[in-house]
Motif scaffolding. Structure first.
Motif, PDB file in Angstrom:
ATOM      1  N   VAL A 173       0.847  -1.203   0.064  1.00 34.19           N
ATOM      2  CA  VAL A 173      -0.017  -0.090   0.254  1.00 34.19           C
ATOM      3  C   VAL A 173       0.936   1.130  -0.014  1.00 34.19           C
ATOM      4  O   VAL A 173       2.040   1.361   0.922  1.00 34.19           O
ATOM      5  N   ALA A 174       0.509   2.385  -0.945  1.00 33.03           N
ATOM      6  CA  ALA A 174       1.379   3.457  -0.832  1.00 33.03           C
ATOM      7  C   ALA A 174       0.577   4.453  -1.652  1.00 33.03           C
ATOM      8  O   ALA A 174      -0.387   4.283  -2.190  1.00 33.03           O
ATOM      9  N   HIS A 175       0.981   5.766  -1.478  1.00 36.93           N
ATOM     10  CA  HIS A 175       0.343   6.781  -2.166  1.00 36.93           C
ATOM     11  C   HIS A 175       0.921   6.911  -3.522  1.00 36.93           C
ATOM     12  O   HIS A 175       2.349   6.622  -3.636  1.00 36.93           O
ATOM     13  N   LEU A 176       0.387   7.364  -4.579  1.00 34.19           N
ATOM     14  CA  LEU A 176       0.815   7.482  -5.949  1.00 34.19           C
ATOM     15  C   LEU A 176       0.795   9.157  -6.102  1.00 34.19           C
ATOM     16  O   LEU A 176      -0.143  10.024  -5.943  1.00 34.19           O
ATOM     17  N   ILE A 177       1.928   9.644  -6.307  1.00 37.72           N
ATOM     18  CA  ILE A 177       2.192  10.995  -6.432  1.00 37.72           C
ATOM     19  C   ILE A 177       2.426  11.273  -8.046  1.00 37.72           C
ATOM     20  O   ILE A 177       3.349  10.874  -8.717  1.00 37.72           O
ATOM     21  N   PHE A 178       1.521  12.157  -8.607  1.00 38.05           N
ATOM     22  CA  PHE A 178       1.352  12.663  -9.893  1.00 38.05           C
ATOM     23  C   PHE A 178       1.941  13.844 -10.151  1.00 38.05           C
ATOM     24  O   PHE A 178       1.593  15.049  -9.339  1.00 38.05           O
ATOM     25  N   GLU A 179       3.100  14.034 -10.966  1.00 37.01           N
ATOM     26  CA  GLU A 179       3.732  15.499 -11.087  1.00 37.01           C
ATOM     27  C   GLU A 179       3.673  15.853 -12.529  1.00 37.01           C
ATOM     28  O   GLU A 179       4.343  15.180 -13.221  1.00 37.01           O
ATOM     29  N   THR A 180       2.647  16.513 -13.010  1.00 39.14           N
ATOM     30  CA  THR A 180       2.238  16.837 -14.575  1.00 39.14           C
ATOM     31  C   THR A 180       2.484  15.745 -15.205  1.00 39.14           C
ATOM     32  O   THR A 180       3.420  15.632 -16.171  1.00 39.14           O
ATOM     33  N   VAL A 181       1.795  14.702 -15.181  1.00 29.73           N
ATOM     34  CA  VAL A 181       1.846  13.614 -15.817  1.00 29.73           C
ATOM     35  C   VAL A 181       0.933  13.704 -17.251  1.00 29.73           C
ATOM     36  O   VAL A 181      -0.098  13.969 -16.962  1.00 29.73           O
ATOM     37  N   ALA A 182       1.597  13.553 -18.099  1.00 28.32           N
ATOM     38  CA  ALA A 182       0.795  13.855 -19.399  1.00 28.32           C
ATOM     39  C   ALA A 182       0.196  12.706 -20.149  1.00 28.32           C
ATOM     40  O   ALA A 182       0.863  11.522 -20.229  1.00 28.32           O
ATOM     41  N   VAL A 183      -1.140  12.633 -20.313  1.00 29.58           N
ATOM     42  CA  VAL A 183      -1.539  11.411 -20.885  1.00 29.58           C
ATOM     43  C   VAL A 183      -2.306  11.801 -22.183  1.00 29.58           C
ATOM     44  O   VAL A 183      -2.762  13.060 -22.298  1.00 29.58           O
ATOM     45  N   SER A 184      -2.514  10.891 -23.395  1.00 29.45           N
ATOM     46  CA  SER A 184      -3.146  11.308 -24.549  1.00 29.45           C
ATOM     47  C   SER A 184      -4.786  10.733 -24.039  1.00 29.45           C
ATOM     48  O   SER A 184      -5.071  10.205 -23.021  1.00 29.45           O
ATOM     49  N   ARG A 185      -5.710  11.406 -24.963  1.00 28.52           N
ATOM     50  CA  ARG A 185      -6.974  10.942 -24.780  1.00 28.52           C
ATOM     51  C   ARG A 185      -7.416   9.643 -24.921  1.00 28.52           C
ATOM     52  O   ARG A 185      -8.492   9.095 -24.302  1.00 28.52           O
ATOM     53  N   ASP A 186      -6.291   8.793 -25.399  1.00 37.71           N
ATOM     54  CA  ASP A 186      -6.660   7.430 -25.355  1.00 37.71           C
ATOM     55  C   ASP A 186      -6.571   6.783 -23.855  1.00 37.71           C
ATOM     56  O   ASP A 186      -7.148   5.562 -23.528  1.00 37.71           O
ATOM     57  N   ALA A 187      -5.989   7.565 -23.046  1.00 43.47           N
ATOM     58  CA  ALA A 187      -5.985   7.129 -21.752  1.00 43.47           C
ATOM     59  C   ALA A 187      -7.482   7.163 -20.739  1.00 43.47           C
ATOM     60  O   ALA A 187      -7.580   6.830 -19.859  1.00 43.47           O
ATOM     61  N   LEU A 188      -8.279   8.236 -21.587  1.00 42.42           N
ATOM     62  CA  LEU A 188      -9.449   8.261 -20.779  1.00 42.42           C
ATOM     63  C   LEU A 188     -10.365   6.888 -20.747  1.00 42.42           C
ATOM     64  O   LEU A 188     -10.423   6.440 -21.685  1.00 42.42           O
ATOM     65  N   LEU A 189     -10.842   6.657 -19.805  1.00 42.57           N
ATOM     66  CA  LEU A 189     -11.783   5.460 -19.456  1.00 42.57           C
ATOM     67  C   LEU A 189     -13.366   5.857 -19.332  1.00 42.57           C
ATOM     68  O   LEU A 189     -13.446   6.702 -18.421  1.00 42.57           O
ATOM     69  N   GLY A 190     -14.022   5.561 -20.267  1.00 36.64           N
ATOM     70  CA  GLY A 190     -15.441   6.123 -20.242  1.00 36.64           C
ATOM     71  C   GLY A 190     -15.467   7.355 -20.898  1.00 36.64           C
ATOM     72  O   GLY A 190     -14.502   7.680 -21.631  1.00 36.64           O
ATOM     73  N   ILE A 191     -16.434   8.301 -20.530  1.00 37.25           N
ATOM     74  CA  ILE A 191     -16.535   9.565 -20.880  1.00 37.25           C
ATOM     75  C   ILE A 191     -15.995  10.617 -19.863  1.00 37.25           C
ATOM     76  O   ILE A 191     -15.878  10.264 -18.574  1.00 37.25           O
ATOM     77  N   GLU A 192     -15.615  11.780 -20.425  1.00 36.97           N
ATOM     78  CA  GLU A 192     -15.132  12.785 -19.481  1.00 36.97           C
ATOM     79  C   GLU A 192     -16.322  12.993 -18.317  1.00 36.97           C
ATOM     80  O   GLU A 192     -17.429  13.155 -18.735  1.00 36.97           O
ATOM     81  N   SER A 193     -15.922  13.141 -17.173  1.00 41.60           N
ATOM     82  CA  SER A 193     -16.727  13.540 -16.054  1.00 41.60           C
ATOM     83  C   SER A 193     -17.687  12.107 -15.856  1.00 41.60           C
ATOM     84  O   SER A 193     -18.804  12.410 -15.171  1.00 41.60           O
ATOM     85  N   GLY A 194     -17.459  10.972 -16.321  1.00 43.06           N
ATOM     86  CA  GLY A 194     -18.206   9.955 -16.204  1.00 43.06           C
ATOM     87  C   GLY A 194     -17.756   9.098 -15.134  1.00 43.06           C
ATOM     88  O   GLY A 194     -17.920   7.992 -14.951  1.00 43.06           O
ATOM     89  N   GLY A 195     -16.744   9.295 -14.595  1.00 43.21           N
ATOM     90  CA  GLY A 195     -16.044   8.564 -13.466  1.00 43.21           C
ATOM     91  C   GLY A 195     -16.688   8.325 -12.117  1.00 43.21           C
ATOM     92  O   GLY A 195     -16.390   7.156 -11.558  1.00 43.21           O
ATOM     93  N   SER A 196     -17.501   9.152 -11.732  1.00 40.48           N
ATOM     94  CA  SER A 196     -18.143   9.071 -10.437  1.00 40.48           C
ATOM     95  C   SER A 196     -19.089   7.615 -10.418  1.00 40.48           C
ATOM     96  O   SER A 196     -19.074   7.083  -9.563  1.00 40.48           O
ATOM     97  N   ALA A 197     -19.813   7.294 -11.619  1.00 38.38           N
ATOM     98  CA  ALA A 197     -20.658   6.172 -11.617  1.00 38.38           C
ATOM     99  C   ALA A 197     -19.671   5.140 -11.630  1.00 38.38           C
ATOM    100  O   ALA A 197     -20.092   3.975 -10.816  1.00 38.38           O
ATOM    101  N   ILE A 198     -18.520   5.307 -12.123  1.00 37.71           N
ATOM    102  CA  ILE A 198     -17.461   3.875 -12.268  1.00 37.71           C
ATOM    103  C   ILE A 198     -17.101   3.845 -10.616  1.00 37.71           C
ATOM    104  O   ILE A 198     -17.085   2.575 -10.247  1.00 37.71           O
ATOM    105  N   VAL A 199     -16.708   4.939 -10.102  1.00 38.39           N
ATOM    106  CA  VAL A 199     -16.041   4.791  -8.622  1.00 38.39           C
ATOM    107  C   VAL A 199     -17.323   4.063  -7.889  1.00 38.39           C
ATOM    108  O   VAL A 199     -16.995   3.108  -7.192  1.00 38.39           O
TER     109      VAL A 199
END
Lengths: 390, 386
Positions: free
Chosen positions: A208-234
């Motif tokens: 178990v650890a924390h993940l630290i993101f420092e300006t992590v750049a990802v393409s649109r391919d990294a999007l799972l589902g739709i934008e702002s659609g993550g709450s239902a997934i969570v």
């Protein structure tokens, strides 16, 4: 109404128990001591197709149902709950991709997740009072060709061991009631660092650890589902997780009751095995009852998941139930064994370990490593009142 | 009204300061390593706190039971493992206070005045809850006794310099043939075995030891031959509320840590939701009620009144309460509780439900008192008749 498992499920359960006895009993003690997962165990899990349980057949997996998954988690937890925890976290990440991934994402990730060449993990929690609020919340800002992610995901299981994280971020600018967006983040993405492994009370094989993101750049391919659609997934993942973690608690509880019962039959005090004393019988009987009733609720919730029905309230009730009785099962099982129950000293017992002290810590890990304690109450109350204001 | 006298308030304040300076900063380190906290004995030398149960005529601090409970509560607040070292040393002294003669007291207490510690050796591998099943023997030989046997789960067993050990002087008489002896650590044949690694109270030293033809002089016999069981039971009566006091401190600490965490995590929200509020209230209700019961038990003891029943109740009430409250606290803190030092309090509390007589044995004692054939209630038909 039928409470019996199908023939396929029964076989799956037997295979899981056999696997646990063969491959997990022997490593549980050392894994708890040193925390380093043996390569041989991972290989064995892969060869026996446990990584691919929830991966659809079309993507190279087993395509088994959620009940099958629950049976495996329960069986593994009797021997080594840390492995169950690792596998469950992987399976939930798999489920997220299978359910919400694009065809390209499924083709890209699922075959390797199914064979265990890739290990998955969920990165949901944050340090703030709620997701998207805290000073180090994971925020995503839109760029022309994708997103930039900055912030921290807290208490991530499988951290460091995983190759792929399903991480939830809040889109900037942050709205008053922020909604989440899900991303698939490769562990080697530049800017992503894994914090130091946290010292946990139990489930010591599951990092178990924390993940630290420092300006992590990802393409649109990294999007799972739709934008702002993550709450239902969570929400869905947390509900599924509640059921699976309840199954883990029951596995631990059953192992503890069995261990304490075996002990009580052998331990002679006052001229008789203590298993003949009513006070001891009551301790064992109550723990066994709690395991049994929790299991019925878990079965019911799992069946609803398989049938595609609404299962969230059932999941919340199961979570509440094990929250109330889970710790007590171990507190009472240890009480039966007295001094020997709290011993972490010497290998003892059939599998060469003295497991109750470890199971006590593992149970704490199972019940605790999740969102705060009062959300299931709120969800259940909502389902039975009209206002149901949280 | 202030229930604590000015003297008691001063004792509590001093104990709190000692705990803040010497125990809290290092409790986690010793919990992790499981090593005995040797440094603490040195730190405690100045205050002579390890002599708090020794009467002033033997140069101890001579605290009454209520005052001792205050100190133990503070130690439990810091670390129940370290508190157990103190409580277990006092336990052995109580046996001498109860059954020893003047010469024995002087001899037994002498090392304690220099902050050496004692241990109480009753439990055996096949005699845990069933004290009468012990097989350690003490055979009369010349001017003394030859002791043979083994003891296990002995707190301070590897670090004490003087012990009170129970052995059968007449194996045919069972518990009526049990006797208590002072045994000095340096006697030949006294073999300290392996240390136990425990789930909780990890820095408290717990060992197995063997006695092989250990010779002690007659003057080391406490009371008379056959007094052992009576001495053991009376001694444990004094020890149980001490454990209860440690448990109260442990539980209060859990609650404080929990509140501290909530303030840190939700700085702009002084009142969490009602679910959480009520859980915190329930925790405080239990801690406060338990603390008062310990005080009541100690007050009975200080007044010279019977307190065996209250002793058993206080141990059960407080250690069960500590288990509940610590579990609840860790749970309320979720991931933070699980990955922080708070888990230690849960593990410590679990051990406390077991040692000094499991809470099942306490319930046997309590139920015997409840069921004793003495009138308890006025029969309903005659109520108010006079």
């Amino acid at each position: 109404m039928n409470f019996d498992l199908t023939e396929t499920q029964q076989e799956a359960s037997q295979r899981a128990h056999m696997f646990a006895r063969t491959y997990l009993d022997g490593i549980a003690y050392d894994l708890d001591r040193c925390g380093v997962l043996p390569k041989a165990t991972l290989d064995a899990l892969a060869i026996h197709d446990f990584f691919g349980l929830l991966v659809p057949k079309a993507s190279g997996g087993v395509g088994a149902g959620f009940i099958n998954h629950i049976l495996v988690i329960e069986a593994f937890s009797r021997s080594c709950p840390a492995i169950a925890s690792i596998l469950n976290n992987h399976a939930l990440a798999v489920h997220a991709i299978a359910q919400w991934g694009s065809d390209a994402q499924k083709q890209h990730y699922l075959p390797s997740l199914a064979t265990g060449r890739r290990l998955g993990a969920l990165a949901i929690h944050e340090h703030g009072p709620s997701l998207g609020i805290g000073p180090d919340a994971l925020l995503a800002s839109c760029r022309d060709d994708g997103f930039t992610l900055t912030g921290t995901k807290a208490f991530v299981r499988n951290a460091g061991a995983a190759d792929l994280y399903v991480a939830f971020a809040t889109l900037e600018p942050v709205a008053k009631n922020p909604s989440l967006t899900a991303f698939l983040i490769d562990a080697h993405t530049p800017g992503l660092t894994i914090g130091p492994r946290l010292d946990t009370m139990g489930l010591k094989g599951c990092p178990v650890a924390h993940l630290i993101f420092e300006t992590v750049a990802v393409s649109r391919d990294a999007l799972l589902g739709i934008e702002s659609g993550g709450s239902a997934i969570v929400d869905r993942l947390l509900s599924l997780g509640s059921v699976a973690e309840a199954a883990q608690s029951v596995g631990i509880g059953r192992a503890a009751v069995k261990h304490a019962a075996d002990f009580a039959e052998k331990r002679v005090q006052f001229g008789q095995p203590i298993a003949t004393l009513q006070a001891i019988q009551t301790l064992l009987a109550e723990a066994a009852t709690d395991c049994h009733l929790a299991w019925l609720g878990i079965q019911r919730a799992s069946q609803l998941v398989e049938d595609g029905g609404a299962f969230e309230v059932d999941a919340a009730m199961v979570k509440t139930f094990v929250g109330r009785f889970g710790a007590k099962m171990l507190i009472d099982a240890i009480q039966v064994e007295g001094g020997l129950g709290i011993s972490e000293s010497k290998p003892f017992g059939v599998d060469g370990t003295m497991p109750l002290a470890r199971l006590f810590r593992d149970m704490a890990g199972t019940l605790l490593l999740d969102a705060p304690g009062d959300f299931p109450d709120t969800l259940i109350a909502k389902s039975i009142t009209c206002t149901g204001k949280p | 009204m202030d229930l604590e006298s000015p003297e008691q308030q001063a004792v509590r304040a001093a104990a709190r300061k000692f705990v803040a300076n010497n125990i809290i900063p290092r409790a986690d380190e010793f919990d992790k390593s499981g090593e005995f906290h040797e440094y603490l004995l040195e730190a405690a030398k100045a205050s002579k706190i390890f002599t708090m149960a020794i009467p002033t005529e033997y140069s101890g601090l001579g605290y009454d039971a209520r005052t001792q409970a205050l100190v133990l509560e503070e130690w439990g607040y810091g670390c129940a493992g370290m508190g157990t070292t103190l409580a277990a040393s006092i336990l052995s002294m109580e046996a001498v206070l109860i059954a020893g003669n003047d010469e024995q007291k002087r001899r037994y207490f002498a090392p304690m005045l220099n902050t050496e510690i004692g241990a109480f050796g009753l439990t055996e591998p096949d005699a845990g809850s069933d004290v009468g099943a012990g097989t350690t023997t003490a055979a009369r030989e010349g001017d003394g006794y030859r002791i043979n046997g083994a003891k296990c789960w002995i707190t301070n067993g590897g670090v004490a310099s003087v012990y009170v050990i129970f052995a059968l002087t007449d194996v045919l008489k069972g518990t009526k043939g049990l006797s208590a002896f002072i045994v000095e650590r340096d006697r030949s044949g006294f073999i300290i075995g392996d240390k136990e690694h425990k789930l909780g109270l990890r820095s408290s030293n717990t060992v197995y030891f063997e006695l092989k033809d250990v010779h002690v002089p007659v003057v080391n016999l406490l009371g008379h031959e056959g007094d052992g069981m009576k001495i053991a039971m009376k001694t444990l009566d004094t020890a149980r509320p001490a454990i209860a006091a440690l448990a109260v401190g442990l539980a209060q600490r859990c609650l404080d840590e929990c509140v501290e965490h909530l303030h840190r995590r939700f700085p702009h929200k002084p009142f969490p939701g009602q679910t959480l509020q009520f859980k915190l209230a329930d925790m405080q209700i239990q801690v406060d009620a338990a603390r008062q019961f310990v005080r009541h038990t100690m007050a009975l003891r200080d007044a010279g009144m019977p307190f065996a029943r209250e002793s058993a109740i206080s141990k059960t009430l407080c250690t069960d309460m500590a288990m509940t409250v610590s579990t609840q606290a860790v749970r309320l803190m979720g991931s933070y509780g699980y990955t922080s030092e708070l888990g230690k309090f849960m593990r410590d509390a679990k051990v406390m439900q077991i040692y000094e007589g499991t809470n099942q044995i306490q319930r046997l004692v309590i139920s015997r008192a409840v069921l004793a054939p003495t009138p308890k209630a006025v029969p309903l038909s005659s109520a108010g008749a006079s």
